[in-house]
Design an enzyme around this catalytic site. Structure first.
Site, PDB file in Angstrom:
ATOM      1  N   SER A   9       1.024  -1.159  -0.116  1.00  0.00           N
ATOM      2  CA  SER A   9      -0.091  -0.042   0.027  1.00  0.00           C
ATOM      3  C   SER A   9       0.726   1.301   0.108  1.00  0.00           C
ATOM      4  O   SER A   9       2.020   1.096   0.203  1.00  0.00           O
ATOM      5  CB  SER A   9      -0.941   0.045   1.088  1.00  0.00           C
ATOM      6  OG  SER A   9      -0.213  -0.267   2.406  1.00  0.00           O
ATOM      7  N   GLU A  11       0.863   5.826   0.800  1.00  0.00           N
ATOM      8  CA  GLU A  11       0.474   6.948   1.802  1.00  0.00           C
ATOM      9  C   GLU A  11       0.781   8.234   1.085  1.00  0.00           C
ATOM     10  O   GLU A  11       1.849   8.531   0.422  1.00  0.00           O
ATOM     11  CB  GLU A  11       1.296   6.905   3.191  1.00  0.00           C
ATOM     12  CG  GLU A  11       0.800   7.942   4.060  1.00  0.00           C
ATOM     13  CD  GLU A  11       1.140   7.965   5.496  1.00  0.00           C
ATOM     14  OE1 GLU A  11       0.750   6.776   6.222  1.00  0.00           O
ATOM     15  OE2 GLU A  11       1.807   8.517   5.781  1.00  0.00           O
ATOM     16  N   TYR A  43      -3.779  12.842   8.142  1.00  0.00           N
ATOM     17  CA  TYR A  43      -4.520  13.769   8.963  1.00  0.00           C
ATOM     18  C   TYR A  43      -3.651  14.605   9.829  1.00  0.00           C
ATOM     19  O   TYR A  43      -3.201  14.152  10.719  1.00  0.00           O
ATOM     20  CB  TYR A  43      -5.466  12.834   9.470  1.00  0.00           C
ATOM     21  CG  TYR A  43      -6.836  13.641   9.972  1.00  0.00           C
ATOM     22  CD1 TYR A  43      -7.747  14.024   9.303  1.00  0.00           C
ATOM     23  CD2 TYR A  43      -6.678  14.075  11.526  1.00  0.00           C
ATOM     24  CE1 TYR A  43      -9.171  14.430   9.958  1.00  0.00           C
ATOM     25  CE2 TYR A  43      -7.945  14.647  12.125  1.00  0.00           C
ATOM     26  CZ  TYR A  43      -9.144  14.663  11.394  1.00  0.00           C
ATOM     27  OH  TYR A  43     -10.105  15.131  11.846  1.00  0.00           O
ATOM     28  N   ARG A 100      -3.673   8.385  17.436  1.00  0.00           N
ATOM     29  CA  ARG A 100      -3.917   9.617  18.466  1.00  0.00           C
ATOM     30  C   ARG A 100      -3.725  10.996  18.010  1.00  0.00           C
ATOM     31  O   ARG A 100      -4.451  11.931  18.149  1.00  0.00           O
ATOM     32  CB  ARG A 100      -2.900   9.310  19.871  1.00  0.00           C
ATOM     33  CG  ARG A 100      -3.057  10.431  20.671  1.00  0.00           C
ATOM     34  CD  ARG A 100      -1.897  10.248  21.874  1.00  0.00           C
ATOM     35  NE  ARG A 100      -1.842  11.307  23.048  1.00  0.00           N
ATOM     36  CZ  ARG A 100      -1.213  12.338  22.690  1.00  0.00           C
ATOM     37  NH1 ARG A 100      -0.292  12.693  21.717  1.00  0.00           N
ATOM     38  NH2 ARG A 100      -1.196  13.206  23.616  1.00  0.00           N
ATOM     39  N   GLY A 101      -2.695  11.029  17.174  1.00  0.00           N
ATOM     40  CA  GLY A 101      -2.360  12.436  16.789  1.00  0.00           C
ATOM     41  C   GLY A 101      -1.461  13.311  17.655  1.00  0.00           C
ATOM     42  O   GLY A 101      -1.495  12.957  18.879  1.00  0.00           O
ATOM     43  N   ASP A 102      -1.154  14.452  17.296  1.00  0.00           N
ATOM     44  CA  ASP A 102      -0.431  15.622  18.227  1.00  0.00           C
ATOM     45  C   ASP A 102      -1.478  16.529  18.486  1.00  0.00           C
ATOM     46  O   ASP A 102      -2.410  17.003  17.692  1.00  0.00           O
ATOM     47  CB  ASP A 102       0.710  16.059  17.402  1.00  0.00           C
ATOM     48  CG  ASP A 102       1.759  15.147  16.863  1.00  0.00           C
ATOM     49  OD1 ASP A 102       1.929  14.170  17.567  1.00  0.00           O
ATOM     50  OD2 ASP A 102       2.298  15.255  15.692  1.00  0.00           O
ATOM     51  N   TYR A 140       5.425   1.218  16.593  1.00  0.00           N
ATOM     52  CA  TYR A 140       6.771   1.941  16.440  1.00  0.00           C
ATOM     53  C   TYR A 140       7.965   0.905  16.888  1.00  0.00           C
ATOM     54  O   TYR A 140       8.049   0.577  18.068  1.00  0.00           O
ATOM     55  CB  TYR A 140       6.813   2.956  17.615  1.00  0.00           C
ATOM     56  CG  TYR A 140       5.826   4.098  17.324  1.00  0.00           C
ATOM     57  CD1 TYR A 140       6.064   5.099  16.446  1.00  0.00           C
ATOM     58  CD2 TYR A 140       4.567   3.846  17.690  1.00  0.00           C
ATOM     59  CE1 TYR A 140       5.095   5.943  16.015  1.00  0.00           C
ATOM     60  CE2 TYR A 140       3.516   4.933  17.242  1.00  0.00           C
ATOM     61  CZ  TYR A 140       3.751   5.638  16.407  1.00  0.00           C
ATOM     62  OH  TYR A 140       2.816   6.717  16.067  1.00  0.00           O
ATOM     63  N   HIS A 144       7.813   4.778  20.326  1.00  0.00           N
ATOM     64  CA  HIS A 144       7.451   6.220  20.262  1.00  0.00           C
ATOM     65  C   HIS A 144       8.402   6.992  21.077  1.00  0.00           C
ATOM     66  O   HIS A 144       8.379   6.642  22.311  1.00  0.00           O
ATOM     67  CB  HIS A 144       6.244   6.275  20.589  1.00  0.00           C
ATOM     68  CG  HIS A 144       5.358   7.595  20.136  1.00  0.00           C
ATOM     69  ND1 HIS A 144       5.547   8.720  20.782  1.00  0.00           N
ATOM     70  CD2 HIS A 144       4.525   7.884  19.051  1.00  0.00           C
ATOM     71  CE1 HIS A 144       4.888   9.575  20.234  1.00  0.00           C
ATOM     72  NE2 HIS A 144       4.552   9.161  19.204  1.00  0.00           N
ATOM     73  N   GLN A 207      15.836  16.829   4.389  1.00  0.00           N
ATOM     74  CA  GLN A 207      14.419  16.619   4.694  1.00  0.00           C
ATOM     75  C   GLN A 207      14.149  15.333   5.666  1.00  0.00           C
ATOM     76  O   GLN A 207      13.478  15.331   6.581  1.00  0.00           O
ATOM     77  CB  GLN A 207      13.528  16.314   3.459  1.00  0.00           C
ATOM     78  CG  GLN A 207      11.961  16.124   3.603  1.00  0.00           C
ATOM     79  CD  GLN A 207      11.343  15.781   2.358  1.00  0.00           C
ATOM     80  OE1 GLN A 207      11.669  15.086   1.701  1.00  0.00           O
ATOM     81  NE2 GLN A 207      10.562  16.783   2.017  1.00  0.00           N
ATOM     82  N   PHE A 211      12.735  14.849   9.456  1.00  0.00           N
ATOM     83  CA  PHE A 211      11.550  14.062   9.814  1.00  0.00           C
ATOM     84  C   PHE A 211      11.913  13.087  10.952  1.00  0.00           C
ATOM     85  O   PHE A 211      11.311  12.883  11.821  1.00  0.00           O
ATOM     86  CB  PHE A 211      11.214  13.401   8.667  1.00  0.00           C
ATOM     87  CG  PHE A 211      10.545  13.717   7.875  1.00  0.00           C
ATOM     88  CD1 PHE A 211       9.858  15.153   7.774  1.00  0.00           C
ATOM     89  CD2 PHE A 211      10.307  13.543   6.247  1.00  0.00           C
ATOM     90  CE1 PHE A 211       9.326  16.020   6.993  1.00  0.00           C
ATOM     91  CE2 PHE A 211       9.452  14.195   5.252  1.00  0.00           C
ATOM     92  CZ  PHE A 211       8.979  15.452   5.564  1.00  0.00           C
ATOM     93  N   HIS A 261       4.349  -0.829   3.271  1.00  0.00           N
ATOM     94  CA  HIS A 261       3.478   0.373   2.996  1.00  0.00           C
ATOM     95  C   HIS A 261       4.548   1.648   3.004  1.00  0.00           C
ATOM     96  O   HIS A 261       5.503   1.843   3.699  1.00  0.00           O
ATOM     97  CB  HIS A 261       2.680   0.632   4.393  1.00  0.00           C
ATOM     98  CG  HIS A 261       1.945   2.014   4.540  1.00  0.00           C
ATOM     99  ND1 HIS A 261       0.563   1.886   3.850  1.00  0.00           N
ATOM    100  CD2 HIS A 261       1.865   3.179   5.060  1.00  0.00           C
ATOM    101  CE1 HIS A 261      -0.175   3.134   4.065  1.00  0.00           C
ATOM    102  NE2 HIS A 261       0.804   3.930   4.599  1.00  0.00           N
TER     103      HIS A 261
END
Length: 287
Positions: A9, A11, A43, A100-102, A140, A144, A207, A211, A261
């Site tokens: 897949s 992203e 997102y 969860r997101g930031d 992770y 994480h 870059q 990241f 992925h």
């Protein structure tokens, strides 16, 4: 911890400008020609790219492309999340990446919405929508950075699995031993869902370093030194990066990984080259 048929897949991230969206629309058919199982769409923090996510998801669906929207829960209410999920279900979307997101910038700890962790989001989706969605969660291998320790991170991951996750996609990494060691740790605590490695092509060292420093992904010292040595020699960076990532992917596939992925960074070139050099299955009439 494998699937009968490997899942390959890709992203995307939502472009921030109309020009970026038009460029992405030119890249997507090239990527789709490879035959990925689905496209996931990221997102932003607190839904900061929510409109872009919806626009990108809508366009992919209009092209008949299987799509898996990311949904980050921090800063969101149950009502908001339920409305988003109902909208996706009406569009025929059956796969979701639950995160969860930031915390959005400027939002205090007491204003984080109705969800604190991804396992709470997974539980909510299952309670409200049953099996309407195949739920992917994050994993992770190098743990994480906010979890504090590998053991605590594994506990967090297990909670997401027990809440109803179907599979997981990992943060990218360049040390295959980290992935296989993580699988062993998962087996010891009874985690059996497919854990698909996330793969980040190397095309831009500056870059990538930015990241990696932000997300806690390790770039092994020998890779850093080689990339630093190429300085501004873009072609050498890309050639070396392709060799490193292709060898990593071969190791993962030979070791039984249930798929790959690819983090495309909205570019078709590096993923296309990897896909073909690895001999991954192509879409019909693309062989």
């Amino acid at each position: 911890m494998s699937t009968d048929t490997p899942i390959y897949s890709v992203e995307l991230f939502p472009p921030k400008t109309p020009e970026g969206m038009e460029k992405l629309k030119l890249e997507i058919p090239k990527i789709n020609a490879l035959g990925p199982a689905y496209f996931s769409v990221t997102y932003g923090a607190g839904g900061s790219t929510r409109d872009g996510t919806f626009e990108t998801v809508n366009w992919l669906c209009s092209q008949g492309i299987d799509t898996a929207p990311h949904l980050a829960c921090i800063g969101s209410s149950r009502k908001e999340v339920s409305e988003i999920l109902a909208y996706y279900r009406e569009q025929g979307i059956r796969r979701l990446v639950a995160l969860r997101g930031d915390m959005p910038s400027g939002m205090g700890a007491g204003n984080g919405g109705d969800f604190r962790y991804a396992n709470e989001l997974v539980s909510f989706v299952r309670a409200e929508f049953g099996d309407a969605f195949h739920i992917e969660v994050a994993a992770y291998p190098e743990y994480h950075p906010q979890s504090g320790s590998p053991s605590r991170d594994l506990e967090n991951f297990k909670r997401k699995v027990e809440a109803g996750a179907d599979a997981a996609i990992t943060q990218y990494f360049y040390n295959a031993d980290a992935y296989f060691g993580f699988l062993e740790s998962c087996r010891r605590v009874g985690i059996e869902i497919p854990i698909i490695p996330g793969v980040m092509p190397i095309t831009n060292y500056t870059q990538l370093a930015r990241f990696s420093d932000a997300c806690g992904a390790e770039i092994p010292r020998w890779i850093r030194r080689r990339l630093e040595g190429y300085a501004d020699d873009v072609e050498s960076i890309r050639a070396f990066g392709h060799e490193v990532v292709a060898n990593l992917c071969r190791h993962l596939i030979e070791g039984g990984a249930p798929g790959l992925h690819f983090y495309t960074m909205n570019q078709s070139g590096s993923v296309t080259r990897l896909w073909k050099d690895l001999g991954l299955p192509l879409a019909p009439n693309q062989g």
